[in-house]
Motif scaffolding. Structure first.
Motif, PDB file in Angstrom:
ATOM      1  N   UNK A  18    -125.235  20.933  -5.155  1.00 14.89           N
ATOM      2  CA  UNK A  18    -124.279  21.670  -5.980  1.00 14.89           C
ATOM      3  C   UNK A  18    -123.368  22.497  -5.073  1.00 14.89           C
ATOM      4  N   UNK A  19    -122.449  21.833  -4.364  1.00 17.62           N
ATOM      5  CA  UNK A  19    -121.615  22.566  -3.400  1.00 17.62           C
ATOM      6  C   UNK A  19    -120.651  23.533  -4.078  1.00 17.62           C
ATOM      7  N   UNK A  20    -120.591  24.748  -3.527  1.00 18.58           N
ATOM      8  CA  UNK A  20    -119.642  25.751  -4.013  1.00 18.58           C
ATOM      9  C   UNK A  20    -118.735  26.262  -2.898  1.00 18.58           C
ATOM     10  N   UNK A  21    -119.130  26.007  -1.625  1.00 22.06           N
ATOM     11  CA  UNK A  21    -118.335  26.468  -0.481  1.00 22.06           C
ATOM     12  C   UNK A  21    -118.244  25.377   0.567  1.00 22.06           C
ATOM     13  N   UNK A  22    -117.111  25.340   1.263  1.00 22.88           N
ATOM     14  CA  UNK A  22    -116.830  24.388   2.336  1.00 22.88           C
ATOM     15  C   UNK A  22    -116.557  25.164   3.615  1.00 22.88           C
ATOM     16  N   UNK A  23    -117.111  24.678   4.728  1.00 21.06           N
ATOM     17  CA  UNK A  23    -116.865  25.301   6.026  1.00 21.06           C
ATOM     18  C   UNK A  23    -115.615  24.698   6.653  1.00 21.06           C
ATOM     19  N   UNK A  24    -114.669  25.558   7.000  1.00 19.90           N
ATOM     20  CA  UNK A  24    -113.471  25.134   7.732  1.00 19.90           C
ATOM     21  C   UNK A  24    -113.582  25.686   9.150  1.00 19.90           C
ATOM     22  N   UNK A  25    -113.128  24.906  10.115  1.00 19.41           N
ATOM     23  CA  UNK A  25    -113.180  25.304  11.525  1.00 19.41           C
ATOM     24  C   UNK A  25    -111.756  25.356  12.072  1.00 19.41           C
ATOM     25  N   UNK A  26    -111.398  26.492  12.693  1.00 17.26           N
ATOM     26  CA  UNK A  26    -110.043  26.652  13.237  1.00 17.26           C
ATOM     27  C   UNK A  26    -110.001  26.202  14.688  1.00 17.26           C
ATOM     28  N   UNK A 107    -112.144  28.599  17.376  1.00 18.69           N
ATOM     29  CA  UNK A 107    -112.259  30.040  17.630  1.00 18.69           C
ATOM     30  C   UNK A 107    -112.670  30.813  16.389  1.00 18.69           C
ATOM     31  N   UNK A 108    -112.763  30.122  15.244  1.00 17.96           N
ATOM     32  CA  UNK A 108    -113.143  30.812  14.012  1.00 17.96           C
ATOM     33  C   UNK A 108    -113.699  29.801  13.026  1.00 17.96           C
ATOM     34  N   UNK A 109    -114.699  30.251  12.252  1.00 19.15           N
ATOM     35  CA  UNK A 109    -115.255  29.460  11.157  1.00 19.15           C
ATOM     36  C   UNK A 109    -115.082  30.266   9.882  1.00 19.15           C
ATOM     37  N   UNK A 110    -114.842  29.565   8.781  1.00 19.67           N
ATOM     38  CA  UNK A 110    -114.573  30.239   7.517  1.00 19.67           C
ATOM     39  C   UNK A 110    -115.149  29.418   6.373  1.00 19.67           C
ATOM     40  N   UNK A 111    -115.925  30.079   5.511  1.00 13.66           N
ATOM     41  CA  UNK A 111    -116.392  29.438   4.281  1.00 13.66           C
ATOM     42  C   UNK A 111    -115.336  29.668   3.208  1.00 13.66           C
ATOM     43  N   UNK A 112    -114.892  28.589   2.573  1.00  9.48           N
ATOM     44  CA  UNK A 112    -113.912  28.701   1.491  1.00  9.48           C
ATOM     45  C   UNK A 112    -114.529  28.188   0.199  1.00  9.48           C
ATOM     46  N   UNK A 113    -114.093  28.773  -0.907  1.00  9.28           N
ATOM     47  CA  UNK A 113    -114.612  28.418  -2.221  1.00  9.28           C
ATOM     48  C   UNK A 113    -114.146  27.030  -2.634  1.00  9.28           C
ATOM     49  N   UNK A 114    -115.056  26.272  -3.221  1.00  7.60           N
ATOM     50  CA  UNK A 114    -114.674  24.983  -3.810  1.00  7.60           C
ATOM     51  C   UNK A 114    -114.361  25.146  -5.285  1.00  7.60           C
ATOM     52  N   UNK A 115    -114.664  26.339  -5.851  1.00  8.12           N
ATOM     53  CA  UNK A 115    -114.345  26.614  -7.245  1.00  8.12           C
ATOM     54  C   UNK A 115    -112.872  26.976  -7.406  1.00  8.12           C
ATOM     55  N   UNK A 116    -112.295  27.571  -6.347  1.00  7.47           N
ATOM     56  CA  UNK A 116    -110.883  27.958  -6.349  1.00  7.47           C
ATOM     57  C   UNK A 116    -110.160  27.056  -5.351  1.00  7.47           C
ATOM     58  N   UNK A 117    -109.586  25.973  -5.852  1.00  5.88           N
ATOM     59  CA  UNK A 117    -108.939  24.983  -4.969  1.00  5.88           C
ATOM     60  C   UNK A 117    -107.866  25.615  -4.094  1.00  5.88           C
TER      61      UNK A 117
END
Length: 144
Positions: A18-26, A107-117
């Protein structure tokens, strides 16, 4: 014609079920992509399966071990076209061990919401990754 370079990427999510967050890598390099966001991963080396390459890359780049979920299909056997020389296959992945850290290439990692496109789409993604982000958001919104 030269064969495409095989690249693998991970859509690291907080839960495969049940994914709610995605990891983005800068990206920190190369200069044309520095400061842009991407799916972590890298090239498949000779003798590696795509899945083993993805495990290796995530360990090297982020210091994590993962459980792989389904592949985010592109409709092409070689994956998502990145440019005229490379295509990337992307799998959903969930962290099972390790401490997330930007060890290599980021240089940075960020969790972003999958509920808010909009939260995910408002990041400055590497242009080739943006269609993959859109497909991922569609897939999570209406799971198969």
């Amino acid at each position: 014609m030269t064969a495409l370079i095989n690249v693998v990427g991970a859509a690291v999510v907080d839960s495969l079920e049940a994914p709610t967050r995605l990891l983005a890598a800068r990206r920190s390099a190369p200069p044309q992509f520095a400061g842009m966001w991407e799916f972590p991963g890298g090239k498949v080396e000779a003798g590696e399966t795509p899945e083993s390459a993805l495990h290796r890359e995530l360990s090297e780049e982020l210091g994590i071990e993962v459980r792989l979920g389904p592949e985010l299909e592109s409709g092409r056997p070689d994956g998502w076209v990145l440019n005229e020389r490379a295509a990337m296959r992307v799998w959903f992945a969930e962290v099972t061990a390790g401490e997330l850290a930007p060890l290599e290439d980021h240089d940075k990692l960020l969790w972003v919401s999958l509920d808010d496109c909009d939260e995910a789409l408002n990041l400055q993604w590497i242009p080739a990754d943006l269609p993959i982000v859109r497909a991922l958001l569609d897939r999570v919104a209406s799971p198969a």
